[in-house]
Structures are given as C-alpha cells and as structure tokens.
Design a protein around this motif. Structure first.
Motif, PDB file in Angstrom:
ATOM      1  N   THR A  41     -30.008 -56.522  -9.138  1.00  0.00           N
ATOM      2  CA  THR A  41     -31.277 -57.053  -9.606  1.00  0.00           C
ATOM      3  C   THR A  41     -31.232 -56.993 -11.129  1.00  0.00           C
ATOM      4  OG1 THR A  41     -32.418 -54.919  -9.713  1.00  0.00           O
ATOM      5  CG2 THR A  41     -32.447 -56.067  -7.575  1.00  0.00           C
ATOM      6  N   GLN A  42     -32.324 -57.312 -11.783  1.00  0.00           N
ATOM      7  CA  GLN A  42     -32.359 -57.179 -13.238  1.00  0.00           C
ATOM      8  C   GLN A  42     -32.236 -55.717 -13.658  1.00  0.00           C
ATOM      9  OE1 GLN A  42     -36.038 -59.132 -14.333  1.00  0.00           O
ATOM     10  NE2 GLN A  42     -34.895 -60.842 -15.210  1.00  0.00           N
ATOM     11  N   ALA A  43     -32.745 -54.807 -12.835  1.00  0.00           N
ATOM     12  CA  ALA A  43     -32.815 -53.398 -13.202  1.00  0.00           C
ATOM     13  C   ALA A  43     -31.600 -52.581 -12.788  1.00  0.00           C
ATOM     14  CB  ALA A  43     -34.062 -52.779 -12.595  1.00  0.00           C
ATOM     15  N   CYS A  44     -30.770 -53.100 -11.873  1.00  0.00           N
ATOM     16  CA  CYS A  44     -29.651 -52.294 -11.392  1.00  0.00           C
ATOM     17  C   CYS A  44     -28.598 -53.162 -10.710  1.00  0.00           C
ATOM     18  CB  CYS A  44     -30.132 -51.240 -10.402  1.00  0.00           C
ATOM     19  SG  CYS A  44     -30.893 -51.913  -8.897  1.00  0.00           S
ATOM     20  N   ALA A  45     -27.454 -52.545 -10.514  1.00  0.00           N
ATOM     21  CA  ALA A  45     -26.389 -53.139  -9.697  1.00  0.00           C
ATOM     22  C   ALA A  45     -25.615 -51.984  -9.092  1.00  0.00           C
ATOM     23  CB  ALA A  45     -25.469 -54.022 -10.532  1.00  0.00           C
ATOM     24  N   ALA A  46     -25.151 -52.177  -7.885  1.00  0.00           N
ATOM     25  CA  ALA A  46     -24.368 -51.144  -7.218  1.00  0.00           C
ATOM     26  C   ALA A  46     -23.482 -51.799  -6.177  1.00  0.00           C
ATOM     27  CB  ALA A  46     -25.274 -50.113  -6.565  1.00  0.00           C
ATOM     28  N   GLY A  47     -22.333 -51.176  -5.965  1.00  0.00           N
ATOM     29  CA  GLY A  47     -21.439 -51.699  -4.949  1.00  0.00           C
ATOM     30  C   GLY A  47     -20.422 -50.664  -4.526  1.00  0.00           C
ATOM     31  N   ALA A  48     -19.826 -50.938  -3.389  1.00  0.00           N
ATOM     32  CA  ALA A  48     -18.711 -50.131  -2.897  1.00  0.00           C
ATOM     33  C   ALA A  48     -17.620 -51.106  -2.477  1.00  0.00           C
ATOM     34  CB  ALA A  48     -19.144 -49.259  -1.727  1.00  0.00           C
ATOM     35  N   PHE A  49     -16.406 -50.782  -2.873  1.00  0.00           N
ATOM     36  CA  PHE A  49     -15.264 -51.660  -2.631  1.00  0.00           C
ATOM     37  C   PHE A  49     -14.120 -50.848  -2.032  1.00  0.00           C
ATOM     38  CE2 PHE A  49     -17.705 -52.955  -6.296  1.00  0.00           C
ATOM     39  CZ  PHE A  49     -17.989 -54.282  -6.024  1.00  0.00           C
ATOM     40  N   ARG A  50     -13.462 -51.414  -1.054  1.00  0.00           N
ATOM     41  CA  ARG A  50     -12.269 -50.770  -0.520  1.00  0.00           C
ATOM     42  C   ARG A  50     -11.181 -50.849  -1.586  1.00  0.00           C
ATOM     43  NH1 ARG A  50     -13.676 -49.125   4.003  1.00  0.00           N
ATOM     44  NH2 ARG A  50     -14.778 -50.344   5.540  1.00  0.00           N
ATOM     45  N   LEU A  51     -10.354 -49.826  -1.623  1.00  0.00           N
ATOM     46  CA  LEU A  51      -9.230 -49.808  -2.559  1.00  0.00           C
ATOM     47  C   LEU A  51      -7.964 -50.236  -1.836  1.00  0.00           C
ATOM     48  CD1 LEU A  51     -10.053 -46.405  -4.226  1.00  0.00           C
ATOM     49  CD2 LEU A  51     -10.106 -48.631  -5.370  1.00  0.00           C
ATOM     50  N   VAL A  52      -7.204 -51.123  -2.450  1.00  0.00           N
ATOM     51  CA  VAL A  52      -5.900 -51.503  -1.931  1.00  0.00           C
ATOM     52  C   VAL A  52      -4.905 -50.396  -2.253  1.00  0.00           C
ATOM     53  CG1 VAL A  52      -4.033 -53.198  -2.128  1.00  0.00           C
ATOM     54  CG2 VAL A  52      -6.414 -53.956  -2.165  1.00  0.00           C
ATOM     55  N   ASP A  53      -5.129 -49.770  -3.406  1.00  0.00           N
ATOM     56  CA  ASP A  53      -4.271 -48.690  -3.905  1.00  0.00           C
ATOM     57  C   ASP A  53      -5.185 -47.738  -4.683  1.00  0.00           C
ATOM     58  OD1 ASP A  53      -2.569 -47.106  -5.497  1.00  0.00           O
ATOM     59  OD2 ASP A  53      -1.131 -48.711  -5.788  1.00  0.00           O
ATOM     60  N   PRO A  54      -5.093 -46.437  -4.456  1.00  0.00           N
ATOM     61  CA  PRO A  54      -5.983 -45.511  -5.157  1.00  0.00           C
ATOM     62  C   PRO A  54      -5.569 -45.195  -6.598  1.00  0.00           C
ATOM     63  CG  PRO A  54      -4.583 -44.295  -3.668  1.00  0.00           C
ATOM     64  CD  PRO A  54      -4.280 -45.756  -3.443  1.00  0.00           C
ATOM     65  N   SER A  55      -4.505 -45.802  -7.076  1.00  0.00           N
ATOM     66  CA  SER A  55      -4.048 -45.558  -8.447  1.00  0.00           C
ATOM     67  C   SER A  55      -4.997 -46.195  -9.458  1.00  0.00           C
ATOM     68  CB  SER A  55      -2.647 -46.141  -8.654  1.00  0.00           C
ATOM     69  OG  SER A  55      -1.751 -45.586  -7.742  1.00  0.00           O
ATOM     70  N   ILE A  56      -5.020 -45.607 -10.637  1.00  0.00           N
ATOM     71  CA  ILE A  56      -5.795 -46.157 -11.746  1.00  0.00           C
ATOM     72  C   ILE A  56      -4.814 -46.921 -12.630  1.00  0.00           C
ATOM     73  CG2 ILE A  56      -7.223 -45.590 -13.738  1.00  0.00           C
ATOM     74  CD1 ILE A  56      -7.988 -42.998 -12.171  1.00  0.00           C
ATOM     75  N   LYS A  57      -5.162 -48.160 -12.954  1.00  0.00           N
ATOM     76  CA  LYS A  57      -4.279 -49.003 -13.758  1.00  0.00           C
ATOM     77  C   LYS A  57      -4.273 -48.552 -15.220  1.00  0.00           C
ATOM     78  CE  LYS A  57      -4.963 -53.065 -10.833  1.00  0.00           C
ATOM     79  NZ  LYS A  57      -5.493 -54.445 -10.811  1.00  0.00           N
ATOM     80  N   ALA A  58      -3.215 -48.900 -15.920  1.00  0.00           N
ATOM     81  CA  ALA A  58      -2.988 -48.457 -17.303  1.00  0.00           C
ATOM     82  C   ALA A  58      -4.132 -48.775 -18.285  1.00  0.00           C
ATOM     83  CB  ALA A  58      -1.673 -49.030 -17.821  1.00  0.00           C
ATOM     84  N   PRO A  59      -4.842 -49.903 -18.174  1.00  0.00           N
ATOM     85  CA  PRO A  59      -5.908 -50.160 -19.151  1.00  0.00           C
ATOM     86  C   PRO A  59      -7.083 -49.184 -19.107  1.00  0.00           C
ATOM     87  CG  PRO A  59      -5.217 -52.201 -18.125  1.00  0.00           C
ATOM     88  CD  PRO A  59      -4.559 -51.096 -17.355  1.00  0.00           C
ATOM     89  N   MET A  60      -7.158 -48.363 -18.054  1.00  0.00           N
ATOM     90  CA  MET A  60      -8.219 -47.351 -17.985  1.00  0.00           C
ATOM     91  C   MET A  60      -7.625 -46.014 -18.408  1.00  0.00           C
ATOM     92  SD  MET A  60     -11.302 -46.218 -17.286  1.00  0.00           S
ATOM     93  CE  MET A  60     -12.200 -47.448 -16.354  1.00  0.00           C
ATOM     94  N   PRO A  61      -8.012 -45.507 -19.577  1.00  0.00           N
ATOM     95  CA  PRO A  61      -7.515 -44.198 -19.999  1.00  0.00           C
ATOM     96  C   PRO A  61      -7.948 -43.115 -19.002  1.00  0.00           C
ATOM     97  CG  PRO A  61      -8.735 -45.282 -21.780  1.00  0.00           C
ATOM     98  CD  PRO A  61      -8.949 -46.087 -20.543  1.00  0.00           C
ATOM     99  N   VAL A  62      -7.087 -42.153 -18.790  1.00  0.00           N
ATOM    100  CA  VAL A  62      -7.386 -41.057 -17.869  1.00  0.00           C
ATOM    101  C   VAL A  62      -7.409 -39.752 -18.655  1.00  0.00           C
ATOM    102  CG1 VAL A  62      -6.647 -39.798 -15.805  1.00  0.00           C
ATOM    103  CG2 VAL A  62      -6.316 -42.281 -15.931  1.00  0.00           C
TER     104      VAL A  62
END
Length: 162
Positions: A41-62
């Motif tokens: 909505t204008q006030a919020c957004a939320a979602g849940a997505f299945r993961l194909v792979d639980p790894s975090i890709k390089a562009p996201m610093p850890v």
C-alpha cells in the motif's frame, strides 16, 4: 487510451513498491524463487519469497557483528548481519543501543511493514525474527528490512512508509 495510462499511473502511486520492482532489487543480493506472499500500500510493503539458494550475493556486504554492521551501513547503505550468536530481533535491539537512529529505522520498517503481511507472511516473519541462524539485512536507501531464514528457505521483507 489516455485515461487508461492515467489510471495505471495512479495505481502505481498507490503502492510503496510493487512486487516486480522489489524482486528486481532483491535479486541483486539474494537468489529468489517463487513468491509466497506479497502486499503493498502507500504506507507499507511486505513479502516472503522462497530462496533458490540461501547464499548472499557479493553486492550485499556481510557483517559478523553489530559494530561492523553500522560501519557497512555508513559505507554502502546496505548490509547483512550474519551473527549466529543472536537472532535478527536481538540484532535490531543491539543496533538501537549502538546507533539509535539506524536501529529505530530498522524497527520502524518491521513494525509498519507488518500491516501489509497476511497470515503466512507474518508467521514466516515471526519465526525468522527469533531464529538465531537467520540473517538480518537492511537497505537504508529503500528502508527495507530483510530476514533470510535458511531453516525455512525464505526471505521475508518489510517496509514502512517513507
């Protein structure tokens, strides 16, 4: 034709972020599969997505601690906190204690985003918040709180109003 285009533009202005745009942004950092649930909505957004792979890709610093998370947020504007010593909820509390403004941004995204969660998404969100193996991530620019839960294989996202 003009009226149809105007209607589409008006509908787009009525949501915080549409599913396609959110998936495009998230796919930079995570390997998403099917959508489990999504609402915006204008006030919020939320979602849940299945993961194909639980790894975090390089562009996201850890980061492996809240202090390092704060530094990465200052440098990159986004970061994932992978700290098995604490759940994502405890990580947010630790961020509030370390840097109140940023920690409260994260908590606000979580609290306001819940208004857009259906029963399935809220259940996944609650479980992930307390799961010590889950990874907490935050995108300051978009105000997106993300929790990658390797136990359920889901990525849950919450955003409040801008």
């Amino acid at each position: 034709m003009l009226l149809a285009l105007a209607s589409l533009g008006l509908a787009a202005a009525c949501v915080r972020e549409d599913e396609a745009a959110l998936r495009d942004r998230l796919n930079q950092w995570f390997s998403l599969g099917d959508t489990v649930g999504f609402d915006s909505t204008q006030a919020c957004a939320a979602g849940a997505f299945r993961l194909v792979d639980p790894s975090i890709k390089a562009p996201m610093p850890v980061a492996f601690g809240v202090g390092a998370m704060r530094v990465q947020l200052e440098q990159a504007g986004r970061v994932a906190l992978d700290d098995s010593a604490q759940s994502p909820d405890r990580g947010m509390v630790a961020m509030v204690n370390l840097q109140r403004h940023t920690g409260m941004q994260m908590r606000r995204a979580a609290l306001e985003g819940r208004a857009c969660m259906d029963d399935t998404v809220i259940s996944a969100f609650r479980h992930a918040l307390d799961e010590p193996r889950a990874v907490l991530a935050f995108d300051q620019d978009a105000g997106s709180l993300m929790i990658l839960d390797p136990v359920t294989g889901l990525l849950v996202v919450a955003m409040g109003a801008r």
